[in-house]
Design an enzyme around this catalytic site. Structure first.
Site, PDB file in Angstrom:
ATOM      1  CB  CYS A  78      -1.036   0.183   1.040  1.00 14.42           C
ATOM      2  SG  CYS A  78      -2.305   1.219   0.867  1.00 14.42           S
ATOM      3  CG  HIS A 171      -3.207  -3.252   3.894  1.00 13.74           C
ATOM      4  ND1 HIS A 171      -1.963  -2.341   4.062  1.00 13.74           N
ATOM      5  CD2 HIS A 171      -4.271  -2.099   3.361  1.00 13.74           C
ATOM      6  CE1 HIS A 171      -2.185  -1.144   4.181  1.00 13.74           C
ATOM      7  NE2 HIS A 171      -3.557  -1.057   3.188  1.00 13.74           N
ATOM      8  CD  GLU A 173       0.049  -4.916   5.986  1.00 14.50           C
ATOM      9  OE1 GLU A 173      -0.018  -5.471   4.950  1.00 14.50           O
ATOM     10  OE2 GLU A 173      -0.238  -3.548   5.847  1.00 14.50           O
TER      11      GLU A 173
END
Lengths: 194, 293
Positions: A78, A171, A173
């Site tokens: 991002c 994302h 994560e």
């Protein structure tokens, strides 16, 4: 294997947790001295303007550029993708300009347009990746030898690799799927041999 | 493609972590905040210290101002609605603001009920003074919380009190034997499922910023060291003598909050911080933190 996660601002703790789940030593990087001895670097999601200013002020921009040009694998997600790419006509923020694409910020609109989707990423296998796009950027124009890793249904490029560098508009994560991180660690292992 | 999911709402808050969210009342302020490295701005008609001075009823900001600020900056723009005023929230969502703060700084519209936030695609942040209050707001759908502190005072004491209460609450739940959890949920007035989740994970289910009282870089670093994921700065920037410099300094220490040499470096030659208020001098019915339940 030791991976640094840029911790100027943003979701760095989430990346550190994912890397630790994969059995890798992961450390936050806020100052140039903390770049020493790293096998790879992650630039997380966050506000790219904020991260860019803190990187520049604490002399990380030049150091990271040099390391990446000498083969240090870097994963940007991002905001991290924005910082790996280039901006049209010098628009904010100042980026690392390491990868050969221009990037459009907030490309899908405002927060209410943020979305989740099952994204086909052939490099990760047949199963689609649960991709979370938050005020996400997109790759607008490709000017070089870029390997496209994923596109949305309408053709928009949202993930790419260029040698030791990987850029994702979403994302990984924020999900339990570790395949993007594993993919990056494979590149790190490859570059360690060189 | 699915929009407005819990993951994208709570995820945006995760992207704000380690950052500073600044109160701004016009596009010029917003630009100063963005240039200083703010990770988001809160668009308001007046900063809390001016709201406090003006008295009367404080409502959602003029939408023209919010719109002008949205056009000026590329970082997320937040705006406040009154506690329980779900129509102000509907208007802010329709305008496209990126986060709504259901805030005690404005005059509450409902003394019994907060907004049912799950119905919205736009995420909400809400204030809290302790863990029970935080979990009630999360139960209603807040995707981010902030400790309340006492807005507009430039006095960090209430922010510290509230942050310590939340962090102590989390560590107590984490180590409590399972048979105590239901009683804990009852006593703090919190949804049991969230109490159980904290017991299992040892952390809050959403991002928690500090608000209400940060006036100096050292204040911001203090809140970070006490466990805040980031800081809101209200009056502290634009009521100081050099807002741009103060804003940059607070951004830097919020990243380097454990590095005393950086705290020293950025704290020099900053000019005057905002004037502070002694909480004890404020009549009890004028305290903002006690609004909401």
């Amino acid at each position: 294997m030791k991976i640094g996660v840029l911790a100027s601002q943003g979701a760095f703790a989430e990346h550190i947790a994912k890397l630790q789940q994969l059995g890798v030593e992961a450390v936050p990087v806020r100052l140039p001295g903390e770049l020493a001895g790293l096998d790879g670097l992650v630039i997380p999601g966050g506000e790219s303007t904020s991260i860019s200013k803190l990187m520049r002020h604490y002399h990380l921009t030049g150091e990271i550029k040099d390391l990446a040009k000498n083969g240090l694998p870097v994963l940007g997600t991002c905001a991290g993708m924005i910082l790996l790419g280039r901006r049209e006509n010098g628009a904010d923020p100042e980026t690392l300009e390491l990868m050969d694409f221009t990037v459009r910020r907030n490309a899908f609109g405002r927060q209410t347009d943020s979305f989740e989707t099952e994204l086909a990423v052939p490099a990760l296998g047949e199963k689609p990746f649960p991709a979370v796009f938050i005020r996400a950027p997109l790759i607008e124009e490709v000017n070089g030898g870029l390997e496209i890793l994923a596109r949305l249904a309408d053709g928009t490029i949202v993930a790419a690799r260029q040698g030791n560098l990987v850029a994702l508009a979403f994302h990984p994560e924020l999900t339990d799927d570790l395949r993007c991180h594993r993919y990056f660690l494979d590149i790190v292992a490859e570059y360690r041999k060189k | 493609m699915e929009t407005g999911t819990w993951k994208v709402k709570s995820g945006l808050a995760q992207m704000l972590k380690g950052g500073v969210i600044m109160d701004v009342v016009n596009p010029e302020h917003a630009k100063i905040a963005e240039d200083a490295g703010a990770c988001a701005v809160m668009a308001l008609e007046r900063v809390p210290s001016d709201i406090r001075a003006a008295g009367g009823v404080a409502r959602m900001a003029d939408l023209t101002i919010i719109e002008a600020i949205m056009k000026t900056v590329s970082i997320p723009v937040m705006a406040k609605c009154r506690i329980g005023h779900f129509v102000e929230a509907q208007a802010l969502e329709a305008m496209g603001v990126d986060y709504i703060d259901e805030s005690e700084v404005l005059t509450p519209a409902d003394e019994n009920f907060h907004v049912w936030k799950h119905d919205f695609k736009v995420p909400f942040v809400c204030g809290c003074r302790n863990l029970g209050e935080a979990l009630r707001r999360i139960g209603e759908g807040a995707a981010m919380i902030r400790t309340k502190g006492e807005a507009g005072t430039g006095n960090i004491v209430e922010a510290v009190r509230h942050m310590r209460a939340v962090m102590d609450g989390v560590s107590q739940l984490a180590k409590a034997p399972r048979e105590e959890l239901m009683t804990q949920a009852k006593e703090m007035g919190a949804p049991f499922e969230l109490v159980l989740e904290i017991h299992q994970t040892g952390k809050l289910p959403v991002v928690n910023f500090s608000a209400g009282g940060v006036a100096t870089p050292a204040d911001a670093a203090l809140m970070m060291q006490l466990g805040a994921d980031g800081v809101f700065v209200g009056s502290g920037i634009f009521k100081s003598s050099n807002p741009s410099k103060m804003a940059q300094a607070i951004v830097k220490v919020t990243t380097h909050y454990k590095d005393a040499s950086i705290i020293v470096e950025v704290s020099k030659n900053l000019g005057d911080a905002m004037p502070g208020l002694d909480i004890k001098q404020i009549p009890a019915d004028e305290l903002l933190a006690s609004r909401g339940w």
